[in-house]
Design a protein around this motif. Structure first.
Motif, short mmCIF file in Angstrom:
data_model
loop_
_atom_site.label_atom_id
_atom_site.label_comp_id
_atom_site.label_asym_id
_atom_site.label_seq_id
_atom_site.Cartn_x
_atom_site.Cartn_y
_atom_site.Cartn_z
N LEU A 109 -8.18 0.66 -6.79
CA LEU A 109 -8.21 0.63 -5.34
C LEU A 109 -7.26 1.68 -4.77
N VAL A 110 -7.73 2.38 -3.76
CA VAL A 110 -6.90 3.37 -3.08
C VAL A 110 -7.00 3.13 -1.58
N ASN A 111 -6.04 3.65 -0.86
CA ASN A 111 -6.03 3.56 0.60
C ASN A 111 -6.29 4.94 1.18
N ASP A 125 -18.03 6.73 12.66
CA ASP A 125 -17.12 5.73 12.09
C ASP A 125 -15.76 6.37 11.86
N SER A 126 -14.71 5.56 11.95
CA SER A 126 -13.36 6.07 11.71
C SER A 126 -12.41 4.92 11.41
N SER A 127 -11.59 5.08 10.38
CA SER A 127 -10.58 4.08 10.07
C SER A 127 -9.46 4.09 11.12
N TYR A 128 -9.29 5.22 11.79
CA TYR A 128 -8.24 5.32 12.80
C TYR A 128 -8.51 4.39 13.98
N LYS A 129 -9.78 4.11 14.23
CA LYS A 129 -10.13 3.18 15.31
C LYS A 129 -9.55 1.80 15.05
N ARG A 130 -9.54 1.41 13.76
CA ARG A 130 -9.03 0.08 13.40
C ARG A 130 -7.53 0.07 13.21
N GLY A 131 -6.91 1.23 13.22
CA GLY A 131 -5.46 1.30 13.16
C GLY A 131 -4.87 1.08 11.77
N ALA A 133 -5.50 2.04 7.26
CA ALA A 133 -6.28 2.73 6.23
C ALA A 133 -7.28 1.78 5.60
N LEU A 134 -8.35 2.35 5.03
CA LEU A 134 -9.36 1.57 4.34
C LEU A 134 -9.01 1.49 2.86
N THR A 135 -9.05 0.28 2.30
CA THR A 135 -8.85 0.09 0.87
C THR A 135 -10.21 0.09 0.19
N VAL A 203 -4.11 8.39 1.44
CA VAL A 203 -2.81 7.83 1.85
C VAL A 203 -1.96 7.47 0.63
N ASP A 204 -2.50 6.58 -0.22
CA ASP A 204 -1.77 6.20 -1.42
C ASP A 204 -2.66 5.35 -2.32
N ILE A 205 -2.14 5.00 -3.49
CA ILE A 205 -2.84 4.10 -4.40
C ILE A 205 -2.42 2.68 -4.07
N TYR A 206 -3.40 1.80 -3.98
CA TYR A 206 -3.14 0.42 -3.58
C TYR A 206 -2.13 -0.25 -4.53
N SER A 207 -1.10 -0.85 -3.97
CA SER A 207 -0.02 -1.42 -4.78
C SER A 207 -0.43 -2.68 -5.52
N GLY A 208 -1.55 -3.30 -5.12
CA GLY A 208 -1.97 -4.55 -5.76
C GLY A 208 -2.87 -4.37 -6.97
N ASN A 209 -3.07 -3.12 -7.41
CA ASN A 209 -3.89 -2.89 -8.61
C ASN A 209 -3.26 -3.56 -9.83
N ARG A 210 -4.12 -4.07 -10.71
CA ARG A 210 -3.62 -4.66 -11.95
C ARG A 210 -3.10 -3.57 -12.86
#
Length: 211
Positions: A109-111, A125-131, A133-135, A203-210
């Protein structure tokens, strides 16, 4: 990637009735102030009415296309333009900022932040609209093929690095193909055989990855 599906029916605009206000003399203001039942009008109220009339006049003058099937529901500042590099699959890419972090990982998973447009520049579509990042999970068919290849890399495309910004031009066969997408109640936000342009920020790599 799931694309926001929005249906939109333009509201019927009410005709704005114009009227002429007679100049208010000092005598008239004085007479009005002598009646307790008559509410006073301050400058703030007059200003608010003026702003409302101005807004209504702007809306009423805006052209509406009754035949439009696509809607630009969120305007965002476009990234700088760049010259696309095209690979064998037909995907076009160019880096606005290479980044300096880790490479995009397979099946992790990444953000990301993104803005998605049609080839004519209209945002759909835009992730910025939701305020936020998308995972998303890469490499497992959870998003369209053009995003998997454009972020993970492969077939001539270098992998994105954390902090990088990349523009992707995704042909229909790597996007949603010949069928419309983002459909709701019979209205589709993305027509069939649409070429899509994505501005991606890793943005970054999701911190909850196994581990």
């Amino acid at each position: 990637m799931s694309v926001s599906s929005l249906s939109f029916t333009p509201p019927k605009l009410q005709t704005l009735q114009t009227f002429t206000t007679k100049p208010t003399t000092a005598a008239t203001l004085k007479a009005c102030s002598s009646h307790q039942s008559t509410p006073s009008i301050n400058k703030k109220q007059i200003f608010q009415v003026g702003v409302g009339i101005l807004a209504a006049s702007i809306v009423s003058s805006a052209p509406l296309n009754a035949d439009a099937t696509r809607i630009e529901y969120y305007a965002t500042t476009a990234e700088p333009t760049c010259e696309f590099n095209y690979v064998h699959s037909g995907l076009g890419y160019c880096d606005l900022a290479v980044g300096s972090g880790e490479e995009a990982p397979y099946n992790q998973l990444v953000n990301i932040h993104y803005t998605a447009r049609f080839a004519d520049g209209i945002v759909f579509d835009s992730s910025y609209k939701r305020g936020r990042a998308l995972t998303m999970r890469l490499g497992m068919g959870k998003v369209i093929k053009g995003l998997d290849q454009g972020i993970l890399g492969g077939e001539g495309v270098p992998p994105m690095l954390v902090g990088g910004k990349r523009k992707l031009q995704i042909p229909p066969h790597l996007a949603y193909g010949p069928e419309p997408a983002g459909c709701f109640s019979g209205d589709c936000n993305i027509p069939g055989n649409a070429t899509l342009v994505y501005d991606i920020k890793f943005v970054d790599i999701y911190s909850g990855n196994r581990k």
